[in-house]
Design an enzyme around this catalytic site. Structure first.
Site, PDB file in Angstrom:
ATOM      1  CB  CYS A  13      -1.001  -0.003   1.142  1.00  0.00           C
ATOM      2  SG  CYS A  13      -0.332   0.108   2.781  1.00  0.00           S
ATOM      3  CB  CYS A  85      -4.438   1.651  -1.083  1.00  0.00           C
ATOM      4  SG  CYS A  85      -2.728   2.085  -1.440  1.00  0.00           S
ATOM      5  CB  CYS A  92       2.555  -1.802  -7.826  1.00  0.00           C
ATOM      6  SG  CYS A  92       3.501  -3.325  -7.720  1.00  0.00           S
TER       7      CYS A  92
END
Length: 145
Positions: A13, A85, A92
């Protein structure tokens, strides 16, 4: 089960302060004999005091955890990289460390370390939603192995 046979999971996250820490702690507690957990953040901020408190309520200790940057795990391979999230899901890298990359979004708990009844209740709700989601997911994954 040997360490090599365990499923390796990275929870990700943004701040690596609450959701990813709670998910890693819960999965380690509930499935630790079959799942090896790690957590990181795209912009780590330190582990939330309230996350520690609400997990302690269910006898899971994450007080020794650290808030780590994603780059710490750049050379590791994971069976799953799970973003928790939307921001981390967008930031990412697609190629990062996992054979399977999943997004399991959970509400963002308050960005506060003030243990007011309202803040604690919101953290408990996120904790319980994460535990429910992780139990469903890992029970299914482990049943297939």
């Amino acid at each position: 089960m040997t360490e090599k046979e365990k499923i390796k999971v990275l929870f990700l996250c943004t701040a690596n302060a609450a959701r990813s820490q709670m998910a890693a702690g819960i999965v380690r507690h509930d499935f630790g004999n079959r799942v090896e957990t790690y957590s990181a953040g795209t912009n780590p901020k330190g582990v939330s005091r309230l996350a520690i408190m609400v997990l302690d309520e269910i006898n899971i200790d994450i007080s020794g955890e650290t808030s780590d940057p994603l780059v710490k795990y750049k050379d590791m391979d994971f069976d799953y990289v799970i973003t928790l999230c939307d921001d981390a899901n967008e930031k990412c890298p697609v190629f990062f460390g996992g054979v399977n990359r999943l997004h399991m979004g959970f509400p963002d708990p308050p960005h506060s370390n003030d243990p007011t009844p309202e803040n604690l209740q919101q953290f408990r709700e996120v904790r319980d939603a994460i535990r429910k989601g992780m139990r469903e997911f890992f029970t299914g994954v482990l049943a297939k192995r």
